[in-house]
Design a protein around this motif. Sequence first.
Motif, PDB file in Angstrom:
ATOM      1  N   SER A  70      15.199  -3.836  -0.141  1.00  0.00           N
ATOM      2  CA  SER A  70      14.935  -3.252   1.172  1.00  0.00           C
ATOM      3  C   SER A  70      14.137  -1.961   1.040  1.00  0.00           C
ATOM      4  CB  SER A  70      16.253  -2.991   1.912  1.00  0.00           C
ATOM      5  OG  SER A  70      17.082  -2.121   1.164  1.00  0.00           O
ATOM      6  N   TYR A  71      14.380  -1.201  -0.023  1.00  0.00           N
ATOM      7  CA  TYR A  71      13.606   0.021  -0.265  1.00  0.00           C
ATOM      8  C   TYR A  71      12.155  -0.334  -0.565  1.00  0.00           C
ATOM      9  CZ  TYR A  71      11.844   4.087  -2.799  1.00  0.00           C
ATOM     10  OH  TYR A  71      11.074   5.132  -3.236  1.00  0.00           O
ATOM     11  N   TYR A  72      11.940  -1.338  -1.425  1.00  0.00           N
ATOM     12  CA  TYR A  72      10.586  -1.771  -1.727  1.00  0.00           C
ATOM     13  C   TYR A  72       9.848  -2.201  -0.470  1.00  0.00           C
ATOM     14  CZ  TYR A  72      11.918  -1.964  -6.691  1.00  0.00           C
ATOM     15  OH  TYR A  72      12.332  -1.648  -7.969  1.00  0.00           O
ATOM     16  N   LEU A  73      10.549  -2.959   0.397  1.00  0.00           N
ATOM     17  CA  LEU A  73       9.908  -3.473   1.601  1.00  0.00           C
ATOM     18  C   LEU A  73       9.360  -2.350   2.471  1.00  0.00           C
ATOM     19  CD1 LEU A  73      12.356  -6.341   2.592  1.00  0.00           C
ATOM     20  CD2 LEU A  73      10.049  -6.572   1.688  1.00  0.00           C
ATOM     21  N   SER A  74      10.067  -1.247   2.523  1.00  0.00           N
ATOM     22  CA  SER A  74       9.603  -0.129   3.340  1.00  0.00           C
ATOM     23  C   SER A  74       8.322   0.481   2.796  1.00  0.00           C
ATOM     24  CB  SER A  74      10.695   0.948   3.427  1.00  0.00           C
ATOM     25  OG  SER A  74      10.893   1.568   2.158  1.00  0.00           O
ATOM     26  N   LEU A  75       8.023   0.241   1.524  1.00  0.00           N
ATOM     27  CA  LEU A  75       6.822   0.788   0.903  1.00  0.00           C
ATOM     28  C   LEU A  75       5.630  -0.158   1.002  1.00  0.00           C
ATOM     29  CD1 LEU A  75       8.380   2.320  -2.350  1.00  0.00           C
ATOM     30  CD2 LEU A  75       7.781   3.504  -0.233  1.00  0.00           C
ATOM     31  N   PHE A  76       5.878  -1.438   1.357  1.00  0.00           N
ATOM     32  CA  PHE A  76       4.806  -2.435   1.420  1.00  0.00           C
ATOM     33  C   PHE A  76       4.858  -3.194   2.748  1.00  0.00           C
ATOM     34  CE2 PHE A  76       6.020  -1.859  -3.034  1.00  0.00           C
ATOM     35  CZ  PHE A  76       4.810  -1.466  -3.584  1.00  0.00           C
ATOM     36  N   PRO A  77       4.614  -2.514   3.856  1.00  0.00           N
ATOM     37  CA  PRO A  77       4.721  -3.181   5.159  1.00  0.00           C
ATOM     38  C   PRO A  77       3.677  -4.263   5.369  1.00  0.00           C
ATOM     39  CG  PRO A  77       3.770  -0.992   5.399  1.00  0.00           C
ATOM     40  CD  PRO A  77       4.246  -1.093   3.982  1.00  0.00           C
ATOM     41  N   PRO A 111      -5.470 -13.981   0.765  1.00  0.00           N
ATOM     42  CA  PRO A 111      -4.201 -14.579   0.325  1.00  0.00           C
ATOM     43  C   PRO A 111      -3.023 -14.094   1.156  1.00  0.00           C
ATOM     44  CG  PRO A 111      -4.917 -12.865  -1.210  1.00  0.00           C
ATOM     45  CD  PRO A 111      -6.041 -13.068  -0.240  1.00  0.00           C
ATOM     46  N   ARG A 112      -2.093 -15.013   1.381  1.00  0.00           N
ATOM     47  CA  ARG A 112      -0.845 -14.653   2.046  1.00  0.00           C
ATOM     48  C   ARG A 112       0.140 -14.212   0.968  1.00  0.00           C
ATOM     49  NH1 ARG A 112       3.348 -18.570   5.429  1.00  0.00           N
ATOM     50  NH2 ARG A 112       4.716 -16.891   6.163  1.00  0.00           N
ATOM     51  N   ILE A 113       0.537 -12.954   1.022  1.00  0.00           N
ATOM     52  CA  ILE A 113       1.354 -12.350  -0.030  1.00  0.00           C
ATOM     53  C   ILE A 113       2.710 -11.957   0.538  1.00  0.00           C
ATOM     54  CG2 ILE A 113       1.515 -10.434  -1.680  1.00  0.00           C
ATOM     55  CD1 ILE A 113      -1.533 -10.331  -1.692  1.00  0.00           C
ATOM     56  N   GLY A 114       3.743 -12.189  -0.243  1.00  0.00           N
ATOM     57  CA  GLY A 114       5.087 -11.775   0.144  1.00  0.00           C
ATOM     58  C   GLY A 114       5.784 -11.054  -0.992  1.00  0.00           C
ATOM     59  N   LEU A 115       6.791 -10.304  -0.642  1.00  0.00           N
ATOM     60  CA  LEU A 115       7.619  -9.598  -1.616  1.00  0.00           C
ATOM     61  C   LEU A 115       8.993 -10.235  -1.593  1.00  0.00           C
ATOM     62  CD1 LEU A 115       7.600  -7.120  -3.548  1.00  0.00           C
ATOM     63  CD2 LEU A 115       8.550  -5.796  -1.673  1.00  0.00           C
ATOM     64  N   ILE A 116       9.432 -10.765  -2.734  1.00  0.00           N
ATOM     65  CA  ILE A 116      10.689 -11.499  -2.805  1.00  0.00           C
ATOM     66  C   ILE A 116      11.724 -10.687  -3.565  1.00  0.00           C
ATOM     67  CG2 ILE A 116      10.078 -12.759  -4.931  1.00  0.00           C
ATOM     68  CD1 ILE A 116      11.494 -15.223  -3.646  1.00  0.00           C
ATOM     69  N   GLY A 117      12.972 -10.823  -3.181  1.00  0.00           N
ATOM     70  CA  GLY A 117      14.047 -10.117  -3.868  1.00  0.00           C
ATOM     71  C   GLY A 117      15.395 -10.583  -3.375  1.00  0.00           C
ATOM     72  N   ALA A 118      16.441 -10.172  -4.067  1.00  0.00           N
ATOM     73  CA  ALA A 118      17.801 -10.487  -3.642  1.00  0.00           C
ATOM     74  C   ALA A 118      18.092  -9.782  -2.332  1.00  0.00           C
ATOM     75  CB  ALA A 118      18.807 -10.079  -4.712  1.00  0.00           C
ATOM     76  N   SER A 119      19.056 -10.317  -1.606  1.00  0.00           N
ATOM     77  CA  SER A 119      19.326  -9.810  -0.265  1.00  0.00           C
ATOM     78  C   SER A 119      19.995  -8.453  -0.266  1.00  0.00           C
ATOM     79  CB  SER A 119      20.213 -10.809   0.497  1.00  0.00           C
ATOM     80  OG  SER A 119      21.391 -11.067  -0.224  1.00  0.00           O
ATOM     81  N   ARG A 120      20.385  -7.991  -1.442  1.00  0.00           N
ATOM     82  CA  ARG A 120      20.997  -6.673  -1.534  1.00  0.00           C
ATOM     83  C   ARG A 120      20.311  -5.916  -2.663  1.00  0.00           C
ATOM     84  NH1 ARG A 120      26.024  -5.367  -3.687  1.00  0.00           N
ATOM     85  NH2 ARG A 120      26.545  -7.542  -3.990  1.00  0.00           N
ATOM     86  N   GLY A 121      20.467  -4.614  -2.693  1.00  0.00           N
ATOM     87  CA  GLY A 121      19.888  -3.827  -3.775  1.00  0.00           C
ATOM     88  C   GLY A 121      18.654  -3.092  -3.322  1.00  0.00           C
ATOM     89  N   ASP A 165       6.053   8.428  -5.130  1.00  0.00           N
ATOM     90  CA  ASP A 165       6.047   7.052  -4.640  1.00  0.00           C
ATOM     91  C   ASP A 165       4.634   6.554  -4.364  1.00  0.00           C
ATOM     92  OD1 ASP A 165       8.738   6.572  -4.817  1.00  0.00           O
ATOM     93  OD2 ASP A 165       9.174   6.926  -2.698  1.00  0.00           O
ATOM     94  N   ASP A 166       3.763   7.444  -3.885  1.00  0.00           N
ATOM     95  CA  ASP A 166       2.409   7.021  -3.543  1.00  0.00           C
ATOM     96  C   ASP A 166       1.651   6.524  -4.769  1.00  0.00           C
ATOM     97  OD1 ASP A 166       2.738   7.616  -0.864  1.00  0.00           O
ATOM     98  OD2 ASP A 166       2.057   9.682  -1.093  1.00  0.00           O
ATOM     99  N   VAL A 167       1.819   7.197  -5.898  1.00  0.00           N
ATOM    100  CA  VAL A 167       1.173   6.764  -7.137  1.00  0.00           C
ATOM    101  C   VAL A 167       1.699   5.397  -7.550  1.00  0.00           C
ATOM    102  CG1 VAL A 167       0.991   7.236  -9.610  1.00  0.00           C
ATOM    103  CG2 VAL A 167       0.644   9.079  -7.959  1.00  0.00           C
ATOM    104  N   TRP A 168       3.011   5.214  -7.453  1.00  0.00           N
ATOM    105  CA  TRP A 168       3.630   3.940  -7.838  1.00  0.00           C
ATOM    106  C   TRP A 168       3.178   2.808  -6.914  1.00  0.00           C
ATOM    107  CZ3 TRP A 168       7.282   0.573  -5.637  1.00  0.00           C
ATOM    108  CH2 TRP A 168       7.866  -0.346  -6.522  1.00  0.00           C
ATOM    109  N   VAL A 169       3.180   3.057  -5.609  1.00  0.00           N
ATOM    110  CA  VAL A 169       2.757   2.043  -4.645  1.00  0.00           C
ATOM    111  C   VAL A 169       1.307   1.648  -4.896  1.00  0.00           C
ATOM    112  CG1 VAL A 169       2.237   1.654  -2.206  1.00  0.00           C
ATOM    113  CG2 VAL A 169       4.430   2.639  -2.863  1.00  0.00           C
ATOM    114  N   ARG A 170       0.460   2.626  -5.145  1.00  0.00           N
ATOM    115  CA  ARG A 170      -0.954   2.339  -5.428  1.00  0.00           C
ATOM    116  C   ARG A 170      -1.086   1.456  -6.661  1.00  0.00           C
ATOM    117  NH1 ARG A 170      -4.430   5.068  -8.898  1.00  0.00           N
ATOM    118  NH2 ARG A 170      -6.668   4.812  -8.472  1.00  0.00           N
TER     119      ARG A 170
END
Length: 369
Positions: free
Chosen positions: A134-141, A121-131, A98-103
């Motif tokens: 939520s996993y991605y969000l935990s990798l990009f706090p 820049p103000r950056i956000g991560l967008i996605g559907a409310s399910r799926g 995961d660390d390689v992918w996140v980098r």
Amino acid sequence: MPSGHPPIQARNAQSYDFDCLVFIGRFQPPHLGHLAVIREALKQARQVIVLVGSAWQARSLRNPWQFNERLVMLRSGFDEKENQRLEITPLLDALYNDDVWVRDVQRRVRDLTAPENAKLPRIGLIGASRGQSSYYLSLFPQWESVSVPLIEGISASQIRERLFRSPGSTNDYLSTGAYHDLPPGVVERVSDFCQGDAYEQLLEEQRLLDQYRKAWAQAPYPPVFVTVNAVVVQSGHVLLVRRTAAPGKGLYALPGGFINPHERLLDACLRELRERIRLKVPEPVLKGSLRGQRLFDEPHRSWRGRTLAEAFYFALRPDQQLPRLKPVKGGDHARWVALADLEPDSLFEDHFFIIQNFLGLPADISGAG
């Protein structure tokens, strides 16, 4: 300034909540649910970065379309002005790190975003409310979260299922508009794809998979298979076999196979090298060259279903001459491949990532896609 950014005055003509919103997906294929997320991102951000995962992967039933094909499909759903604000870029998977992918994600977003009026820049991560969002969000706090309501009833996996399990009716589906969950531009390109050789090869793999599943249909529970693979490296080369039949016909793969009921995993691996590859290295030398082993268990790693692979890494002493390989009649063709020549889209299943795990190969691929 990164390509694709509109002029400063155009950006200032409208105020946005975000400088950049990031959307990560595989888009196999892009459907109306994906486009809804991107449209919402365009409303809220001056720039939208779409990271297309599983880029440079060999074609498979799970990943039928290459990056360039998905790029065209995605852009077909937007007009010229919208496309000017869209950055669509390929992303290589890193299945077991995961660390390689996140980098890689962080670097791509960093390189594609530009400060507005010297501000970060103000950056956000967008996605559907399910799926997976939520996993991605935990990798990009460090990035804010934007959730978009899920469009019910649209599933890329179900679309692929219809394409490959009902080939006789595929054209009817496409021509009658039954693919109401795909944008018109995607329908057109999927229809073209279904006329080509790549589609025919995947249909052959689907037939084999159906036969495989039928053979296990009466099992009291879904089977879990255990295999072994050998990562044999010498003098900057890795030992690979060229597959001669589906699935993965024409792709390179690591030597290996299923274990026998009464053998240990290492013994199974050595047997495969001895009997199927005819590697001319004494077994004591191979055992003395063993530098590591690991279980590879990504749930979608194999077309057969749940398949665990125990891989063994053998680092042979450098030599001017690579060990000889004796061809096996009717078997896969083994050869030594230079590490510099390894490409993810030429390797079967997750075998590139297995090699990458042991050898520390870089995840970045420049100029590809």
